[in-house]
Design an enzyme around this catalytic site. Structure first.
Site, PDB file in Angstrom:
ATOM      1  N   TYR A  12       0.826  -1.214   0.000  1.00  0.00           N
ATOM      2  CA  TYR A  12       0.000   0.000   0.000  1.00  0.00           C
ATOM      3  C   TYR A  12       0.861   1.265   0.000  1.00  0.00           C
ATOM      4  O   TYR A  12       0.423   2.325  -0.439  1.00  0.00           O
ATOM      5  CB  TYR A  12      -0.944   0.037   1.216  1.00  0.00           C
ATOM      6  CG  TYR A  12      -2.099  -0.947   1.131  1.00  0.00           C
ATOM      7  CD1 TYR A  12      -2.096  -1.974   0.210  1.00  0.00           C
ATOM      8  CD2 TYR A  12      -3.192  -0.842   1.973  1.00  0.00           C
ATOM      9  CE1 TYR A  12      -3.137  -2.883   0.134  1.00  0.00           C
ATOM     10  CE2 TYR A  12      -4.244  -1.746   1.908  1.00  0.00           C
ATOM     11  CZ  TYR A  12      -4.205  -2.765   0.981  1.00  0.00           C
ATOM     12  OH  TYR A  12      -5.244  -3.651   0.912  1.00  0.00           O
ATOM     13  N   LYS A  14       2.749 -15.302   3.428  1.00  0.00           N
ATOM     14  CA  LYS A  14       2.685 -15.989   2.126  1.00  0.00           C
ATOM     15  C   LYS A  14       4.124 -16.281   1.700  1.00  0.00           C
ATOM     16  O   LYS A  14       4.598 -15.831   0.645  1.00  0.00           O
ATOM     17  CB  LYS A  14       1.934 -15.082   1.127  1.00  0.00           C
ATOM     18  CG  LYS A  14       1.672 -15.705  -0.237  1.00  0.00           C
ATOM     19  CD  LYS A  14       0.720 -16.871  -0.212  1.00  0.00           C
ATOM     20  CE  LYS A  14       0.629 -17.512  -1.599  1.00  0.00           C
ATOM     21  NZ  LYS A  14      -0.057 -18.818  -1.574  1.00  0.00           N
ATOM     22  N   ASP A  54      -3.589 -17.968   2.609  1.00  0.00           N
ATOM     23  CA  ASP A  54      -4.729 -18.587   1.904  1.00  0.00           C
ATOM     24  C   ASP A  54      -5.381 -19.641   2.785  1.00  0.00           C
ATOM     25  O   ASP A  54      -6.600 -19.763   2.854  1.00  0.00           O
ATOM     26  CB  ASP A  54      -4.326 -19.133   0.521  1.00  0.00           C
ATOM     27  CG  ASP A  54      -2.983 -19.828   0.495  1.00  0.00           C
ATOM     28  OD1 ASP A  54      -2.288 -19.842   1.530  1.00  0.00           O
ATOM     29  OD2 ASP A  54      -2.616 -20.364  -0.566  1.00  0.00           O
ATOM     30  N   ASP A  97      -5.768  -6.197   5.694  1.00  0.00           N
ATOM     31  CA  ASP A  97      -6.918  -5.444   5.186  1.00  0.00           C
ATOM     32  C   ASP A  97      -8.016  -6.419   4.759  1.00  0.00           C
ATOM     33  O   ASP A  97      -9.182  -6.292   5.130  1.00  0.00           O
ATOM     34  CB  ASP A  97      -6.469  -4.570   4.000  1.00  0.00           C
ATOM     35  CG  ASP A  97      -7.581  -3.681   3.486  1.00  0.00           C
ATOM     36  OD1 ASP A  97      -8.524  -3.398   4.250  1.00  0.00           O
ATOM     37  OD2 ASP A  97      -7.511  -3.270   2.304  1.00  0.00           O
ATOM     38  N   ASP A 149     -11.732  -7.728   7.029  1.00  0.00           N
ATOM     39  CA  ASP A 149     -13.088  -7.622   6.481  1.00  0.00           C
ATOM     40  C   ASP A 149     -13.798  -8.977   6.530  1.00  0.00           C
ATOM     41  O   ASP A 149     -14.988  -9.062   6.834  1.00  0.00           O
ATOM     42  CB  ASP A 149     -13.070  -7.133   5.022  1.00  0.00           C
ATOM     43  CG  ASP A 149     -13.377  -5.651   4.900  1.00  0.00           C
ATOM     44  OD1 ASP A 149     -12.855  -4.885   5.732  1.00  0.00           O
ATOM     45  OD2 ASP A 149     -14.142  -5.260   3.992  1.00  0.00           O
TER      46      ASP A 149
HETATM   47  C1  IPM Z   1      -9.348  -0.084   5.879  1.00  0.00           C
HETATM   48  C2  IPM Z   1      -9.753   0.486   4.554  1.00  0.00           C
HETATM   49  C3  IPM Z   1      -8.614   1.285   3.951  1.00  0.00           C
HETATM   50  C4  IPM Z   1      -7.436   0.349   3.775  1.00  0.00           C
HETATM   51  C5  IPM Z   1      -8.949   1.993   2.641  1.00  0.00           C
HETATM   52  C6  IPM Z   1     -10.160   2.871   2.768  1.00  0.00           C
HETATM   53  C7  IPM Z   1      -7.770   2.764   2.094  1.00  0.00           C
HETATM   54  O1  IPM Z   1     -10.189  -0.514   3.707  1.00  0.00           O
HETATM   55  O2  IPM Z   1      -9.006   0.706   6.784  1.00  0.00           O
HETATM   56  O3  IPM Z   1      -9.360  -1.298   6.050  1.00  0.00           O
HETATM   57  O4  IPM Z   1      -7.287  -0.284   2.723  1.00  0.00           O
HETATM   58  O5  IPM Z   1      -6.623   0.265   4.677  1.00  0.00           O
HETATM   59 MN    MN Z   2     -10.264  -2.456   4.609  1.00  0.00          MN
END
Ligand code: IPM
Ligand code: MN
Length: 370
Positions: free
Chosen positions: A147, A196, A228, A253, A257
């Protein structure tokens, strides 16, 4: 002496302002109860700030954040058609959020994944898959990796390639590993290191340094698992990871989620973004700004209020007050109440709370707690 702290408030976009309103209510309840003086300074941040000020993280906001004792931030992002009007170099993600992380070098991101069996019905998994419930602290490295690496933009179809570099320095990995091990030691739990290494050089270096750090923590059991496989195991048997999990930036990230999915809602994912070496930090929900439900009063403010609880503990050392907020948050659910996205077919409508009603219940419980 009265405790006095200044807090920068970045409401963000979409549901940001409404969940922040409830969070400030909870903060006020704490300051009234304990006699603390919190000075709140609102500042523009995110996509709306781009349209107002020409920048998602304007200089005025930077100054306010630099001076504040802590920063609390709502989610950012507007509907896709609005986002398309923002040039890539000024995107709220890169020029806003990533710039904020970089400015304060908040390398340690704490994302708890907590689901007691009393809330098992929230999860899309069958109850028997949840074991004794979920209690995982996902730790994500937040200022390194792909990132933040160099980028070559594929700006048009004539371009022959696009490129994102993934870079991790020894120092970046070591300081993060140390924080993860300390956290596991404090909680007296296992540490699952995610990687990984069968493909990536950065992962192999990562593992090498995690193994080296492990030598300083003989009481912490560390397992290293391929990312994975972790994605698979999280669905099959998530409670095997109860304890601390360590992720590099991108893998963290994605899988945090997925963890929100395991909980049944991203609205249950608060987070802290800290530089434990300087003490500077900011606090934000791990989810997005949900423009589709913005302004409807149905967003779940749990993750924003939980982020406040993190702030009180980690930036102001107010552990008791922080615990009170966590207890009030789970207490609302224990009373049978649900926010809209967590309500099932069987939930009677009196038990479904609006954003504001949820905030009111949390405040009520905080006032009742001795
Ligand atoms: C998070 C979000 C951010 C990330 C985005 C909005 C840049 O998805 O905080 O998880 O990728 O870190
Ligand atoms: Mn995120």
């Amino acid at each position: 002496m009265t405790l006095k702290k200044s807090i920068a408030i970045l409401e963000g976009d979409g549901i940001g302002p409404e969940i922040m309103t409830e969070t400030i209510k909870v903060l006020n309840a704490i300051s009234e109860k304990y006699g603390y003086e919190f000075t709140l300074i609102k500042a523009d941040f995110g996509a709306a700030s781009f349209f107002k000020n020409g920048h998602p993280f304007p200089d005025a906001t930077k100054e306010i954040c630099d001076d504040a004792d802590a920063i609390i931030k709502g989610p950012i992002g507007l509907p896709v058609n609005e986002m398309k009007k923002i040039p890539i170099e000024l995107s709220p993600e890169s020029a806003g959020l990533l710039a904020l992380r970089k400015r304060y070098d908040t390398f340690a991101n704490y994302r708890p994944v907590y689901l007691p069996l009393s809330c098992a019905e929230f999860s899309p998994l069958k109850k028997e898959r949840l074991g004794s419930g979920l209690d995982i602290l996902m730790m994500r490295e937040l200022v390194g990796g792909i990132y933040f690496g160099e980028k070559v933009e594929g700006k048009n179809t004539e371009m022959k390639f696009a490129r994102d570099d993934c870079y991790y320095s020894k120092e970046q990995i070591e300081r993060f590993a140390l924080v993860c091990f300390k956290e596991a030691e404090k909680r007296n739990c296992q540490l699952t290191n995610v990687h990984k290494s069968n493909v990536l050089a950065t992962s192999r270096f990562w593992n090498l340094l995690f193994e080296e750090t492990a030598k300083q923590f003989p009481s912490v059991k560390m397992n290293s698992v391929l990312v994975d496989n972790v994605a698979y195991q999280l669905v099959i048997n998530p409670s095997q990871f109860n304890g601390v999990m360590a992720f590099e930036n991108m893998q963290g990230d994605i899988l945090t989620d997925q963890a929100g999915g395991l909980l049944g809602s991203l609205g249950l994912m608060p987070s802290a973004c800290l530089n434990p070496l300087t003490g500077k930090g900011y606090y934000e929900p791990a989810h997005g700004s949900a423009p589709d439900i913005a302004g409807k009063g149905i967003a779940n403010p749990y993750s924003m209020i939980g982020s406040l609880a993190f702030m009180l503990e980690k930036s102001f050392n107010l552990k008791k007050e922080s615990d009170e907020i966590w207890q009030a948050l789970t207490g609302v659910f224990a009373q049978g109440y649900r926010t809209k996205e967590l309500a099932g077919k069987e939930t009677s409508s009196e038990l479904i709370l609006s954003t504001k009603e949820f905030g009111d219940k949390v405040v009520e419980l905080i006032k009742e707690t001795k």
